[in-house]
Design an enzyme around this catalytic site. Structure first.
Site, mmCIF file in Angstrom:
data_model
loop_
_atom_site.group_PDB
_atom_site.id
_atom_site.type_symbol
_atom_site.label_atom_id
_atom_site.label_comp_id
_atom_site.label_asym_id
_atom_site.label_seq_id
_atom_site.Cartn_x
_atom_site.Cartn_y
_atom_site.Cartn_z
ATOM 1 N N HIS A 361 3.023 5.112 -10.111
ATOM 2 C CA HIS A 361 3.262 3.962 -9.232
ATOM 3 C C HIS A 361 2.003 3.188 -8.907
ATOM 4 C CE1 HIS A 361 7.394 5.102 -7.941
ATOM 5 N NE2 HIS A 361 6.963 6.300 -8.222
ATOM 6 N N LYS A 552 4.509 -6.043 4.160
ATOM 7 C CA LYS A 552 4.148 -4.936 3.295
ATOM 8 C C LYS A 552 2.966 -4.215 3.933
ATOM 9 C CE LYS A 552 3.759 -8.074 0.128
ATOM 10 N NZ LYS A 552 4.239 -7.897 -1.220
ATOM 11 N N ARG A 553 2.591 -3.043 3.399
ATOM 12 C CA ARG A 553 1.415 -2.358 3.930
ATOM 13 C C ARG A 553 0.223 -3.308 3.840
ATOM 14 N NH1 ARG A 553 1.846 3.277 4.913
ATOM 15 N NH2 ARG A 553 -0.293 3.051 5.646
ATOM 16 N N LYS A 558 -3.359 -6.596 -1.621
ATOM 17 C CA LYS A 558 -2.136 -7.376 -1.348
ATOM 18 C C LYS A 558 -2.493 -8.733 -0.746
ATOM 19 C CE LYS A 558 0.523 -3.086 -0.719
ATOM 20 N NZ LYS A 558 1.785 -3.138 -1.520
ATOM 21 N N THR A 660 8.519 -4.344 -4.429
ATOM 22 C CA THR A 660 9.980 -4.317 -4.321
ATOM 23 C C THR A 660 10.450 -5.307 -3.257
ATOM 24 O OG1 THR A 660 9.639 -2.362 -2.922
ATOM 25 C CG2 THR A 660 10.485 -1.979 -5.139
ATOM 26 N N LYS A 664 13.808 -8.053 -2.937
ATOM 27 C CA LYS A 664 14.700 -8.162 -1.763
ATOM 28 C C LYS A 664 14.736 -9.596 -1.253
ATOM 29 C CE LYS A 664 13.377 -3.404 -0.923
ATOM 30 N NZ LYS A 664 12.355 -2.532 -0.315
HETATM 31 C C1 26W Z 1 -0.996 10.035 -0.341
HETATM 32 C C2 26W Z 1 -1.511 9.361 -1.521
HETATM 33 C C3 26W Z 1 -0.659 8.286 -2.047
HETATM 34 C C4 26W Z 1 0.507 7.866 -1.386
HETATM 35 C C5 26W Z 1 1.288 6.855 -1.936
HETATM 36 C C6 26W Z 1 -1.019 7.701 -3.240
HETATM 37 C C7 26W Z 1 -0.250 6.712 -3.796
HETATM 38 C C8 26W Z 1 0.911 6.316 -3.166
HETATM 39 C C9 26W Z 1 1.764 5.277 -3.782
HETATM 40 C C10 26W Z 1 1.191 4.847 -5.076
HETATM 41 C C11 26W Z 1 1.783 4.078 -2.862
HETATM 42 C C12 26W Z 1 2.968 3.202 -3.188
HETATM 43 O O1 26W Z 1 3.884 3.140 -2.429
HETATM 44 N N1 26W Z 1 2.934 2.502 -4.335
HETATM 45 C C13 26W Z 1 3.913 1.446 -4.546
HETATM 46 O O2 26W Z 1 5.042 1.977 -5.250
HETATM 47 C C14 26W Z 1 6.070 0.977 -5.326
HETATM 48 C C15 26W Z 1 7.312 1.619 -5.963
HETATM 49 O O3 26W Z 1 7.079 1.838 -7.324
HETATM 50 C C16 26W Z 1 5.596 -0.245 -6.134
HETATM 51 O O4 26W Z 1 6.610 -1.255 -6.098
HETATM 52 C C17 26W Z 1 4.295 -0.800 -5.530
HETATM 53 O O5 26W Z 1 3.772 -1.814 -6.384
HETATM 54 C C18 26W Z 1 3.275 0.329 -5.386
HETATM 55 O O6 26W Z 1 2.110 -0.142 -4.689
#
Ligand code: 26W
Length: 681
Positions: A361, A552-553, A558, A660, A664
């Protein structure tokens, strides 16, 4: 009547949900229904619906047991479920019934919905995707199951004080959750090679003293649209075996007597709030192993009920790893196949590879997890032995394939050598599975050509793209009834299960009547949001302005800052020439910053300062307004997305794996302003 129905009857078996509601309201808490609070009414409604759906839930289980199909198991550290009541009513096709019942009992349905806390068991996109996927699997009648952790505290609650983000715990289980069912008959024992106790407020390991954790499963129904299939989301909670050191207790050391239980329960206490990097946190490593051990042992147990031939496992189970977080499941399955099933290595390895698949991801290198070898030695030494053997065999293949290229060997190794040796989890996920996918075309391409180029060169057949999707039940049908009804009036309701059908709206783009109805639906959504905003925050916004949203975060890539600086430019133009003919706009920002992410928190402060500066200027505030919505959640997204005219998707190209919220906003009729990144393309 279908033979299965005969056994469990159908929902009518339980008579009308109304009687259920009355019974639950009175008997669950032994209260006078006239004195019930909205929270108690919410619980009574939820429990009544759970009774109604229980029979179908059982019937799905029974059918899957009988047909013994291949099941899709989705392992994820995060499931950002949000609220369940409105979604469950809709998927049960019970909207009309529930509306009628609540008006008969003159209960305000929307107030009831607001009683349910968001199950905030995720950070953002990755966790919300997991929630959308399990609902979609149930809707498509795919025998599937989600496996996650039942954090006692989900993503922190965000308040804004003097423009700054402050965090407080998300005590979402303060009141009992009416949807979950505990399964004490499916508890899993997880063995560790060390014990834990509380030292200085933190979990400290006691090396060389093996211990056992118990994984207690809590099941939540995952209702497909129309409730033909009801799958299960199984969330694990950690506890200690019935350990209670009576000696300590009787000698007055009451706290000491229960530290083992408290230590064990700390494992699933809180969700890690980092949404990109994970600094070396032993507890996070332990959470990930706990999820993997509970889930793999549970699905292997289920497999063995009907299957005696281990080679059948890949035909009966597909395990999807949601990012690298559950990658230890690869090692866990190998331990079971080698040590319990006593299979020869090659058979165990082949079964494992054919069972697992891995979704990546993120391209951010810092988000690719690497765990210190010494943590494996401390907690799960047998898994480390197996990882070393996997690596030995793998690197032999690499040397065979690329002779005389030691730097490639070092790059591809599962072990990062250095002062502190680490296990590269993404490498284990790719080598230990048969499929690695990215989550949008551009992302998957960059994976192949950059981040994972060595692996693509060696195993091209393993790489693919599976562009993300979202469930239109939650994000259009439930979140935006006026627009959903307009589409159904125009096309029929096929789009609710097959979203492609909305392409048939194209010819109506030129239809004056349809366009008027479309604008009306969007206006309704705006007015509904405005009422909610003022009731929740006291903030008033003007529906005759363009609603321009970025939710978003908070992250540098971003580029919320770029968006804010654009607003500064507009502000300065107005100051230079108050007569500038500028369309009136309201900018919405929402999102949480990882607590340790200083710059992200500064960006939140900047946005709030900008909002205040504009509000204070008599000319500027006539044309511009900036609103930072605190405590962003699934429920806030469901309200703001249908009300938005512009969707800001302006990440630095090559950084947003997919996104995502872009989907939406688009399905709710917003115009997208964006960079050529992720799924926005
Ligand atoms: C705790 C470490 C950690 C936690 C979450 C490392 C990485 C993540 C994910 C990569 C963060 C995340 O939510 N990534 C998002 O995933 C979505 C679903 O596929 C994508 O649409 C977003 O582009 C991506 O940033």
């Amino acid at each position: 009547m279908h033979p299965d129905l005969a056994e469990y009857g159908d929902v009518q078996f339980h008579g009308d949900p109304n009687a259920l509601y009355d019974r639950h309201l009175v008997f669950d808490y032994a209260i006078d229904p006239d004195l019930a609070t909205n929270r108690e009414r919410y619980e009574a409604v939820a429990r009544s619906l759970r009774d109604v759906l229980a029979l179908r839930w059982l019937r799905t289980k029974k059918t899957h047991y009988r047909l013994d199909p291949k099941r899709a198991y989705y392992l994820s550290m995060e499931f950002l479920i949000g609220r369940s009541l409105a979604n469950n009513v809709t998927n049960l096709l019970a909207d009309r019934e529930v509306r009628r019942a609540s008006s008969e009992k003159n209960v305000d349905w929307f107030e009831l919905l607001d009683q349910e806390p968001d199950a905030g068991l995720g950070n953002g996109g990755l966790g919300r995707l997991a929630a959308c996927f399990v609902e979609s699997m149930a809707t498509l009648e795919i025998p599937g199951m989600g496996y996650g952790l039942r954090y006692e505290y989900g993503i922190f609650r965000q308040s804004i004080r003097d423009g700054w983000q402050t965090e407080r715990p998300d005590n979402w289980l303060r009141r009992p959750d009416p949807w979950e069912v505990v399964r004490l008959d499916n508890i899993v024992e997880v063995k560790l090679n060390c014990s834990f106790h509380i030292r200085g407020g933190a979990l400290a390991p006691i090396p060389g003293k093996p211990s056992i954790l118990l994984g207690v499963p809590f099941d939540r129904p995952v209702i497909g649209f129309g409730a033909k299939t009801i799958n299960t989301l199984r969330l694990w909670s950690a506890t200690a075996p019935d350990s209670f050191d009576f000696q300590d207790f009787s000698h007055g050391d009451f706290v000491g007597a229960v530290t083992e239980a408290v230590a064990a329960e700390s494992i699933t206490r809180v969700l890690y709030p980092d949404d990109s990097t994970i600094s070396g946190q032993e507890l996070r490593f332990l959470q990930e192993y706990f999820l993997c051990a509970c889930s793999v042992r549970d699905l292997v147990r289920r497999f063995r009920v009907t299957q005696s031939d281990w080679k059948q496992l890949p035909e009966k189970a597909a395990i999807q790893l949601n990012d690298t977080h559950p990658t230890l499941a690869v090692a866990e399955l190998m331990v079971i196949l080698l040590d319990d099933a006593k299979l020869p290595w090659d058979d165990a390895w082949s079964i494992t590879q054919r069972t697992f698949a891995y979704t990546n991801h993120t391209l951010l290198p810092e988000a690719l997890e690497k765990w210190p070898v010494e943590w494996f030695e401390l907690m799960i030494p047998r898994h480390l032995e197996i990882i070393y053997e996997i690596n030995r065999r793998f690197l032999d293949q690499v040397r065979g394939r690329y002779p005389g290229d030691p730097s490639r060997v070092a790059r591809m190794s599962l072990i990062e050598e250095g002062s502190e040796r680490k296990v590269r989890m993404a490498h284990l996920a790719i080598v230990g599975s048969h499929s690695t996918n990215g989550v949008a075309e551009i992302h998957s391409k960059l994976l192949r050509t950059h981040l994972l180029a060595d692996f693509w060169d060696m195993y091209p057949e393993r790489f693919s793209n599976k562009t993300n999707g979202v469930t239109q039940r939650r994000w259009l049908l439930v979140a935006n009834p006026p627009l959903a009804n307009l589409i159904t009036d125009a096309l029929g309701d096929k789009w609710i299960v097959g979203l492609d059908d909305i392409a048939n709206l194209k010819p109506l783009a030129g239809d004056a009547q349809f366009r008027a109805s479309f604008r009306k639906a969007r206006r309704d959504a705006k007015l509904r949001f405005i009422d909610w905003l003022v009731s929740q925050t006291g903030i008033r916004v003007d529906p005759d302005t363009i609603f321009d949203s970025q939710i978003k975060r908070i992250h540098e890539y971003k580029r919320q800052l770029l968006n804010a600086l654009h607003i500064v430019v507009l502000y300065n133009r107005l100051l230079q020439n108050p007569l500038t003919d500028m369309p009136r706009r309201t900018f919405f920002f929402a999102g949480k910053a990882a607590p340790a992410y200083r710059l992200a928190k500064l960006i939140i402060k900047f946005i709030n300062n900008l909002a205040a500066t504009i509000d204070a200027h008599p000319v500027a505030r006539e044309r511009l307004q900036v609103v930072f919505l605190p405590d962003y959640s699934v429920s806030i997204a469901e309200r703001l997305i249908p009300a938005s005219d512009i969707s800001e998707q302006i990440s630095t190209a090559g950084y947003e794996a997919s996104g995502t919220s872009n989907m939406k906003f688009m399905m709710n009729g917003a115009l997208t302003v964006g960079t050529r990144d992720g799924a926005t393309i």
